[in-house]
Enzyme design. Sequence first.
Site, PDB file in Angstrom:
ATOM      1  N   ALA A 281       0.784  -1.117   0.105  1.00 45.53           N
ATOM      2  CA  ALA A 281      -0.106  -0.417   0.153  1.00 45.53           C
ATOM      3  C   ALA A 281       0.576   1.020  -0.140  1.00 45.53           C
ATOM      4  O   ALA A 281       0.317   2.625  -0.435  1.00 45.53           O
ATOM      5  CB  ALA A 281      -0.614  -0.135   1.378  1.00 45.53           C
ATOM      6  N   ASN A 285      -1.377   6.234  -2.597  1.00 50.22           N
ATOM      7  CA  ASN A 285      -2.151   6.973  -3.335  1.00 50.22           C
ATOM      8  C   ASN A 285      -3.424   6.036  -3.777  1.00 50.22           C
ATOM      9  O   ASN A 285      -4.528   6.314  -3.594  1.00 50.22           O
ATOM     10  CB  ASN A 285      -1.713   7.193  -4.572  1.00 50.22           C
ATOM     11  CG  ASN A 285      -0.518   8.040  -4.263  1.00 50.22           C
ATOM     12  OD1 ASN A 285      -0.766   9.321  -4.445  1.00 50.22           O
ATOM     13  ND2 ASN A 285       1.152   7.695  -4.834  1.00 50.22           N
ATOM     14  N   GLU A 313       1.495  -3.246   4.784  1.00 53.61           N
ATOM     15  CA  GLU A 313       2.892  -2.227   4.054  1.00 53.61           C
ATOM     16  C   GLU A 313       3.902  -3.045   4.782  1.00 53.61           C
ATOM     17  O   GLU A 313       3.826  -3.310   6.192  1.00 53.61           O
ATOM     18  CB  GLU A 313       2.849  -1.127   3.941  1.00 53.61           C
ATOM     19  CG  GLU A 313       4.273  -0.506   3.234  1.00 53.61           C
ATOM     20  CD  GLU A 313       5.029  -1.004   2.320  1.00 53.61           C
ATOM     21  OE1 GLU A 313       4.165  -0.721   1.578  1.00 53.61           O
ATOM     22  OE2 GLU A 313       6.055  -1.238   2.620  1.00 53.61           O
ATOM     23  N   ASP A 342       3.806  -8.581   5.768  1.00 51.65           N
ATOM     24  CA  ASP A 342       4.185  -9.089   4.733  1.00 51.65           C
ATOM     25  C   ASP A 342       2.902  -9.517   3.745  1.00 51.65           C
ATOM     26  O   ASP A 342       2.286 -10.505   4.814  1.00 51.65           O
ATOM     27  CB  ASP A 342       5.625  -9.737   5.143  1.00 51.65           C
ATOM     28  CG  ASP A 342       5.723 -10.815   3.650  1.00 51.65           C
ATOM     29  OD1 ASP A 342       4.708 -10.270   2.525  1.00 51.65           O
ATOM     30  OD2 ASP A 342       6.644 -10.526   3.719  1.00 51.65           O
ATOM     31  N   CYS A 473       3.948  -0.276 -12.457  1.00 56.99           N
ATOM     32  CA  CYS A 473       4.432   0.538 -13.005  1.00 56.99           C
ATOM     33  C   CYS A 473       5.716   0.630 -14.424  1.00 56.99           C
ATOM     34  O   CYS A 473       7.107   1.024 -14.881  1.00 56.99           O
ATOM     35  CB  CYS A 473       4.521   1.878 -12.538  1.00 56.99           C
ATOM     36  SG  CYS A 473       6.011   1.742 -11.013  1.00 56.99           S
TER      37      CYS A 473
HETATM   38  C1  SAM Z   1       4.784  -0.203  -6.261  1.00 57.84           C
HETATM   39  S1  SAM Z   1       4.835   0.334  -4.493  1.00 57.84           S
HETATM   40  C2  SAM Z   1       3.074   0.456  -3.863  1.00 57.84           C
HETATM   41  C3  SAM Z   1       2.326   2.303  -4.320  1.00 57.84           C
HETATM   42  C4  SAM Z   1       0.932   2.125  -3.670  1.00 57.84           C
HETATM   43  N1  SAM Z   1       0.371   1.461  -3.986  1.00 57.84           N
HETATM   44  C5  SAM Z   1       0.671   3.859  -4.276  1.00 57.84           C
HETATM   45  O1  SAM Z   1       0.193   3.423  -5.080  1.00 57.84           O
HETATM   46  O2  SAM Z   1       0.761   4.608  -3.666  1.00 57.84           O
HETATM   47  C6  SAM Z   1       4.820  -1.159  -3.493  1.00 57.84           C
HETATM   48  C7  SAM Z   1       5.509  -1.384  -2.550  1.00 57.84           C
HETATM   49  O3  SAM Z   1       4.538  -2.512  -1.655  1.00 57.84           O
HETATM   50  C8  SAM Z   1       5.888  -2.888  -0.053  1.00 57.84           C
HETATM   51  N2  SAM Z   1       5.675  -4.439  -0.419  1.00 57.84           N
HETATM   52  C9  SAM Z   1       7.051  -4.928  -1.120  1.00 57.84           C
HETATM   53  N3  SAM Z   1       6.126  -6.339  -0.835  1.00 57.84           N
HETATM   54  C10 SAM Z   1       5.775  -6.375   0.259  1.00 57.84           C
HETATM   55  C11 SAM Z   1       4.623  -7.145   0.722  1.00 57.84           C
HETATM   56  N4  SAM Z   1       4.714  -8.769   0.540  1.00 57.84           N
HETATM   57  N5  SAM Z   1       3.444  -7.211   1.038  1.00 57.84           N
HETATM   58  C12 SAM Z   1       3.648  -5.574   1.996  1.00 57.84           C
HETATM   59  N6  SAM Z   1       3.864  -4.833   1.218  1.00 57.84           N
HETATM   60  C13 SAM Z   1       4.449  -5.216   0.216  1.00 57.84           C
HETATM   61  C14 SAM Z   1       7.079  -2.057  -0.816  1.00 57.84           C
HETATM   62  O4  SAM Z   1       7.581  -1.273   0.623  1.00 57.84           O
HETATM   63  C15 SAM Z   1       6.007  -0.791  -0.842  1.00 57.84           C
HETATM   64  O5  SAM Z   1       5.750   0.393  -0.460  1.00 57.84           O
END
Ligand code: SAM
Length: 602
Positions: A281, A285, A313, A342, A473
């Site tokens: 998350a 956004n 997150e 996670d 993205c």
């Molecule tokens: C691309 S960003 C997300 C952007 C967000 N959806 C937004 O629109 O603002 C990916 C996020 O996922 C988190 N993340 C990665 N692996 C994860 C997991 N297994 N469980 C929870 N969060 C995770 C990362 O730390 C990062 O903050």
Amino acid sequence: MVARSVYAKITRATVDDRQGGSEVGPQEDVSNDNQHQCLSFYGFVIENANKKGGSLKSRIFGDKSLKSNKASIFALVTESTKWSPILKDVVEKSGILGLEKKLTPLLAILLTHDLLLSKKGVAAHADHVLRLAVTRHKARLNAEFTKIRVRRGFATVDAFRQHINDGHEQNDGDDSKEPEHPRWARINSVKTTLDEQLKSTFSSYEQKESLRDVMRAPASAKVLHVDENIPDLIALPPRADLTKNAAYQKGQLIIQDKASCFPAYLLNVQPEDGDIIDACAAPGNKTTHLAALVTKAAKARSQKPKQHIFACERDKERSKILQKMIETAHAARLITVKANQDFTRLDPQHAAEASTVGALLLDPSCSGSGIVGRDDAIKLVLPSTTSSSNAANEHTRGKKRKRSKPGATDDGSKSAANTTTTTVSVTEEEQDDPAASAAELQKRLAALAAFQLKIVTHAMAFARARKIAYSTCSVHAAENEHVVLRALASEVARRRGWRVLRRDEQVEGMKRWAVRGTREACESLVGVECGADRGVVAEACLRCEKGTEEGTMGFFVVGFVRDGEDGEEDEGDDEEMEGAAEGGVGDPEEEEEGDEWGGFSD
Ligand SMILES: C[S@@+](CC[C@H](N)C(=O)[O-])C[C@H]1O[C@@H](n2cnc3c(N)ncnc32)[C@H](O)[C@@H]1O
């Protein structure tokens, strides 16, 4: 102590750059003085002296040793860089680099900016060696600056400032070039409505039919375009500064790229879908967009929103940012942050949420290859150290030149771009490394895709889940169409009846979006039996391309749905998922900040 070492680093670099000379600067001054640290830090972060990855913003905000106000430092750095194409000429013509051995080109730009343009002046003690290095040339620098301003046809410094703030110099002053990325702003329906905003915040704005007209307008132009795909989304001119806007400050407007609004809208959550999980998350956004959509739909039914959003997150620091964004968007009542969670460790059958969650939004870490250089990306133009110091001569010659049209350069051309310039681009996000070999890229993509697939199949195992939106993205098929096909081919998808949300089933704005998944990408994945027509899969996927007249970043999104019965899981599933979690298919970008965060923006 840290401040001292940072200062020492830049100061040493200052000297070494020039003639390998000895250490300069009274370090005891610096360690006591945040302003000095701030001054030295400019150079430190821009030149990325510590070779840390990440964007300029993440380097500044992530540097725990930095005591000064990070937002002010970021603002000062970006402000100086906007002026750098002008200041480059001022510095070169003044000849101070030839006279002051302690100045590097970078420091000369930063200090000259502060001396001539910052209300507070140079951020250092009156007797600081670097401050003295510019203040003793103040008259000369001022005269060169004034000459350039007058030759460019600006009657006042304020008029010149307006021109700079409109981004003309960063765009090399060439309006015929590719259009810049518009500033997209989402109206936060938790707090306000599009109509209210058009009548208040944007009452003096002209509404343009065509996005093109907005994309080519200067930053200060009061024009906007209401998007035709995403409800409650408007486009403003590139570089439009919303940060001082009251509605933005109150959380009524959220800066978010159009493409980034696709997933929550495509998910099209209905009351009967129950609660929602945003699996990845931060910064929030899409989570806050979900909250806005749920609120708006409830208001339309004259009800209070009944659904709840759980925002997972994994990263601790990013969980805090997520929480802050949710509060700013006034959505805390609707959203529970599962900090340091996670998602793949959330039991899809037995976690408390599993019994109520019907829809999941998955936006995992990706290569970020679709991210565009932001309009606030920094292009720093540095003066040449070998440039003539004939400025003094020219200065005393006092040659009169004709005034020219605002925006023209000294030699009459439209911009300052035809100079011998060192340009340092500091983009806001990390992107694919162009120097990486094809093999390295393939390896990285394979690791990312395995992680992304794990996120999708884990979501598919949630007991009551019926809707999923998956997005990246990234422009790479490996992270997009191929993940979709592999997910459809997975055991959990087949057993539980997951399929893609076909184009004809999608919400209106998404159905109308013309750019779909690529057929070649769908057909190029061999040896995977997904049980679906690949043409239908390609058509179900939505892609956004960067650098087009649509004004979006590169993006991919798809919806999955299932129509089967709930709750038919057996224990074997849990074991399968646990096994996957422990099998080490973790997020390969764990250290990366490759998402769309830029303050409370996209
Ligand atoms: C691309 S960003 C997300 C952007 C967000 N959806 C937004 O629109 O603002 C990916 C996020 O996922 C988190 N993340 C990665 N692996 C994860 C997991 N297994 N469980 C929870 N969060 C995770 C990362 O730390 C990062 O903050």
